[in-house]
Each structure stands twice: as C-alpha cells, then as structure tokens.
Design an enzyme around this catalytic site. Structure first.
Site, PDB file in Angstrom:
ATOM      1  N   HIS A  35      51.992  89.946  30.928  1.00  0.00           N
ATOM      2  CA  HIS A  35      52.073  88.489  30.826  1.00  0.00           C
ATOM      3  C   HIS A  35      53.113  87.853  31.743  1.00  0.00           C
ATOM      4  O   HIS A  35      52.844  86.839  32.389  1.00  0.00           O
ATOM      5  CB  HIS A  35      52.326  88.078  29.370  1.00  0.00           C
ATOM      6  CG  HIS A  35      52.167  86.601  29.153  1.00  0.00           C
ATOM      7  ND1 HIS A  35      50.955  85.958  29.305  1.00  0.00           N
ATOM      8  CD2 HIS A  35      53.067  85.636  28.836  1.00  0.00           C
ATOM      9  CE1 HIS A  35      51.112  84.671  29.077  1.00  0.00           C
ATOM     10  NE2 HIS A  35      52.382  84.437  28.794  1.00  0.00           N
ATOM     11  N   ASP A  90      47.535  91.875  29.594  1.00  0.00           N
ATOM     12  CA  ASP A  90      48.477  90.768  29.383  1.00  0.00           C
ATOM     13  C   ASP A  90      49.551  91.082  28.340  1.00  0.00           C
ATOM     14  O   ASP A  90      50.734  90.897  28.576  1.00  0.00           O
ATOM     15  CB  ASP A  90      47.694  89.515  28.987  1.00  0.00           C
ATOM     16  CG  ASP A  90      48.580  88.302  28.886  1.00  0.00           C
ATOM     17  OD1 ASP A  90      48.725  87.587  29.894  1.00  0.00           O
ATOM     18  OD2 ASP A  90      49.164  88.063  27.801  1.00  0.00           O
ATOM     19  N   SER A 121      50.612  79.968  31.045  1.00  0.00           N
ATOM     20  CA  SER A 121      50.774  80.257  29.626  1.00  0.00           C
ATOM     21  C   SER A 121      50.697  78.968  28.794  1.00  0.00           C
ATOM     22  O   SER A 121      49.777  78.178  28.989  1.00  0.00           O
ATOM     23  CB  SER A 121      52.093  81.008  29.432  1.00  0.00           C
ATOM     24  OG  SER A 121      52.121  81.649  28.184  1.00  0.00           O
ATOM     25  N   GLN A 122      51.685  78.745  27.919  1.00  0.00           N
ATOM     26  CA  GLN A 122      51.655  77.533  27.099  1.00  0.00           C
ATOM     27  C   GLN A 122      51.508  76.273  27.965  1.00  0.00           C
ATOM     28  O   GLN A 122      50.915  75.278  27.551  1.00  0.00           O
ATOM     29  CB  GLN A 122      52.936  77.446  26.261  1.00  0.00           C
ATOM     30  CG  GLN A 122      53.060  76.181  25.436  1.00  0.00           C
ATOM     31  CD  GLN A 122      54.361  76.143  24.630  1.00  0.00           C
ATOM     32  OE1 GLN A 122      54.456  76.720  23.575  1.00  0.00           O
ATOM     33  NE2 GLN A 122      55.369  75.456  25.152  1.00  0.00           N
ATOM     34  N   LEU A 155      56.240  79.052  27.680  1.00  0.00           N
ATOM     35  CA  LEU A 155      57.176  79.138  26.565  1.00  0.00           C
ATOM     36  C   LEU A 155      58.420  79.944  26.955  1.00  0.00           C
ATOM     37  O   LEU A 155      58.291  81.016  27.560  1.00  0.00           O
ATOM     38  CB  LEU A 155      56.468  79.812  25.389  1.00  0.00           C
ATOM     39  CG  LEU A 155      57.207  79.838  24.053  1.00  0.00           C
ATOM     40  CD1 LEU A 155      57.320  78.442  23.473  1.00  0.00           C
ATOM     41  CD2 LEU A 155      56.481  80.749  23.072  1.00  0.00           C
TER      42      LEU A 155
END
Ligand SMILES: *[C@@H]1O[C@H](CO)[C@@H](O)[C@H](O)[C@H]1NC(C)=O
Ligand SMILES: *[C@@H]1O[C@H](CO)[C@@H](O)[C@H](O)[C@H]1NC(C)=O
Ligand SMILES: *[C@@H]1O[C@H](CO)[C@@H](O)[C@H](O)[C@H]1NC(C)=O
Ligand SMILES: *[C@@H]1O[C@H](CO)[C@@H](O)[C@H](O)[C@H]1NC(C)=O
Ligand SMILES: *[C@@H]1O[C@H](CO)[C@@H](O)[C@H](O)[C@H]1NC(C)=O
Length: 305
Positions: A286, A231, A114-115, A47
């Site tokens: 993250h 994260d 991630s996404q 994202l």
C-alpha cells in the site's frame, strides 16, 4: 480582387505550404513554452500522510513531462486526516477550486491516493463547474473498507473488523474519516442508514442533491483505477476497482455492484462511454503506490498529457 489573386497564387505556386506550416505551429508553440499541452496536476494524499509522500511521484512527472504545474495540497496532514471526510472535502475544495479556475477550459488532472481518492470523489460530485479531465484513483477504497489493518489496531485497539460497526455506525463514530467509509457487509442496513459519506456519494442512500452530484461526476472525461492484490491495507483490495464483498465476503465485481447496475452516481454511464481504465498490479504494497516507478510508467504517465 487582390485577395483572390493571392489565394490562387498560393494554391498554385506552393501547394504544401499551408499544411507544413500547420504542422510546425505546435512545435513552435512548444519551443516558446514547453509546458503547453501538459495539464496541471493536483494531488491529494491519504490517511496519516502529508504532501511529503508524493516526493517521488513529483520527480517522476517532472522527468517525463517537464514543466507540468503540479500542486500537492498540504492540508489535513497526519492525524488531521482522521477528520470527517465532508469537512476535508470542503477544505480541499477551497484550495483546489482556484487552481481549477486558473486552468480554465484546458482543465486539470486529479491524482488522489488511498483515502484521498474518496475526498476527490466528494470534490468531483459537489463542484458543479469542475474541469477535471482525468481522475487517477491510486489504491483508494472506492467502495469502502472492511478489514483488520495496523491502522485500525492502532486507532481502535479494542475492536476487530467484525465488531467495529458498533463504534463506526454511530453518530460519534462518523466523526472519524475511517468510519465514513467503513462498509461492513454483515450490517449493510446500518451502513446505509448511518454512513455519512460513502453511502451518500455512492447514492446508496438518496440525498436531495443526488441528481446534481451525478451530473457533476459525469463532467469527468476519464477515470483511472489502480490497485493490486499485494496492497495489504485496502480490503478487499478490489475496492480500489469499485468491487466489494457481498454478505458472504465474496468479492463482487464493479459491473455487478448495485450502484453500477442502477447507475446511481454515473459509474455505468462513464464506463459505457469508455471512460474507465482499470489497472491491477501485483507486487506493490500500500505505501509504495506513489513511489514505484514501474507503476508510474505503466499506469500513470500516459494519462498526464
Ligand atoms: C525538475 O527537473 C528540473 C530539470 O531536470 C530540475 O531543475 C528541477 O529541480 C526539477 N523539479 C522538481 C520539483 O523535481
Ligand atoms: C501553477 O499553478 C498555480 C495554481 O494555479 C499558479 O498559481 C501558478 O502561477 C502556476 N505556476 C506556473 C509557473 O504557471
Ligand atoms: C445541495 O444542493 C443545495 C441546493 O442546490 C445547495 O445549496 C447545497 O450547497 C448542495 N450541497 C452540496 C453538498 O452540494
Ligand atoms: C434504518 O432506518 C430505518 C428508517 O429510519 C429504520 O426503520 C430501520 O430500522 C433502520 N435499520 C437499521 C438496521 O438501523
Ligand atoms: C514496483 O512495481 C512492480 C510492479 O509494477 C513490482 O513488481 C515491484 O515489486 C514494485 N517494487 C516495489 C519496491 O514496490
């Protein structure tokens, strides 16, 4: 007659010639083309990111596995990454399918951050002839997200995690990627009814294609799940390991998740055949997962062969 004599001559005169030769064949092939043996790697960003976020990772791979053909897909960058996940799956599929076809029976590796890890699940489930050998899921909210983060405060300043369901669990809300995997444990029924992406790919809500998606997913040889407690974005961070909150916001492990117990999309089958490796790495925030060399060396490198 002659063929027979040659064979017996070889066997008597030089017993070790054949094994020695066979031993050197891979080496000779490697000298001709050192990339032989390294499968192509395809990367999908997260994202608000773009292909640029993988700069370090590409260098790490180039160093340890020189010549690897790496494709970092440059689609749905930055704000465009908020578009609905099915739309992104279709877009990435168009770019990635030809790369899979080029690789043929050798196969490819998918490395998704991630996404992007959810987009890759969508790809694995909906491409019936994919040839993904190993799928590396790098801090991806595989069981969804339920937590206040800077991303949320920026996007939806008038909401907090406890009431975001009012926005996300509407038809309009589902036009935002984040809402596609928003998983509010206090409104599970609404999630099941309304989630346009995560509930279907988890087969928490039956879809006409559920059986086919499960078969497609199980073409995968290896699933590598990487995440960790520092994260700071993925909440709970254990979602990166297919664990998630129950209605008391207590984290329930992957093996106790309904989708695992019922094997709705193949997760348990994959696990039972030894197809899942899980890494829990402390000390990584993250935005550093793809740029931390220790993470690469310890959790990623050995899978990219
Ligand atoms: C990969 O490494 C080679 C040799 O060290 C270098 O010439 C090349 O620029 C590197 N490529 C990338 C994409 O980092
Ligand atoms: C790398 O992969 C891409 C996509 O399949 C392909 O077009 C390209 O020719 C490959 N490059 C090399 C050097 O093999
Ligand atoms: C679902 O299955 C139908 C019939 O096989 C197919 O036409 C359609 O493309 C599939 N949809 C997805 C998203 O895989
Ligand atoms: C979910 O959908 C079912 C069937 O349409 C409906 O009966 C139920 O009230 C819905 N639940 C929620 C919480 O929206
Ligand atoms: C890199 O990862 C290690 C754990 O593998 C961690 O201890 C370290 O703090 C990380 N460094 C950065 C800059 O994220």
């Amino acid at each position: 007659m002659r063929a027979h004599r040659v064979t017996s001559n070889m066997a008597v005169g030089c017993p070790s010639a054949l094994p020695t030769l066979l031993f050197f064949v891979p080496l000779l092939l490697w000298l001709v083309d050192p990339t032989l043996g390294y499968k192509p790697v395809i990367m999908v960003h997260g994202l608000f990111d773009s292909s640029a976020s993988f700069k370090q990772l590409v260098e790490f791979i180039n160093e340890s596995h020189p010549g690897t053909n790496i494709s970092v897909i440059d689609l749905f960058d930055h704000k465009a990454s908020l578009q609905p996940l099915w739309k992104q799956v279709m877009g990435f599929r168009e770019a990635i399918y030809p790369i899979m076809q080029n690789a043929g029976s050798e196969g490819v590796h998918l490395l998704c951050y991630s996404q992007g890890g959810l987009i890759c699940r969508g790809l694995l489930e909906t491409i019936p002839d994919h040839n993904v050998d190993t799928f590396i899921s790098l801090s991806s909210p595989q069981m969804g997200q339920y937590g206040d983060t800077d991303y949320l405060r920026y996007l939806f300043p008038t909401y907090v995690k406890s009431n975001l369901y009012r926005f996300c669990y509407t038809q309009y809300g589902q036009t935002y990627s984040i809402c596609n995997f928003w998983n509010d444990p206090h409104h599970h029924d609404m999630y099941i009814n309304v989630s346009d992406f995560l509930a279907p790919i988890n087969s928490e809500r039956p879809e006409p294609n559920t059986t086919e998606w499960r078969q497609n997913f199980l073409r995968l040889r290896k699933l590598v799940l990487i995440g960790g407690p520092s994260d700071g974005v993925i909440t709970p961070w254990e979602s990166s390991h297919f664990a998630f909150f129950d209605e008391n916001e207590k984290v329930v492990e992957m093996q106790e998740q309904q989708v695992y117990e019922d094997d709705t999309f193949g997760l348990r089958t994959l696990d039972k055949r030894g197809g899942i490796s899980v890494y829990s790495v402390p000390g990584v925030v993250h935005t550093m997962w793809h740029s931390n060399k220790t993470v690469y060396k310890e959790c990623i490198e050995k899978w990219l062969t």
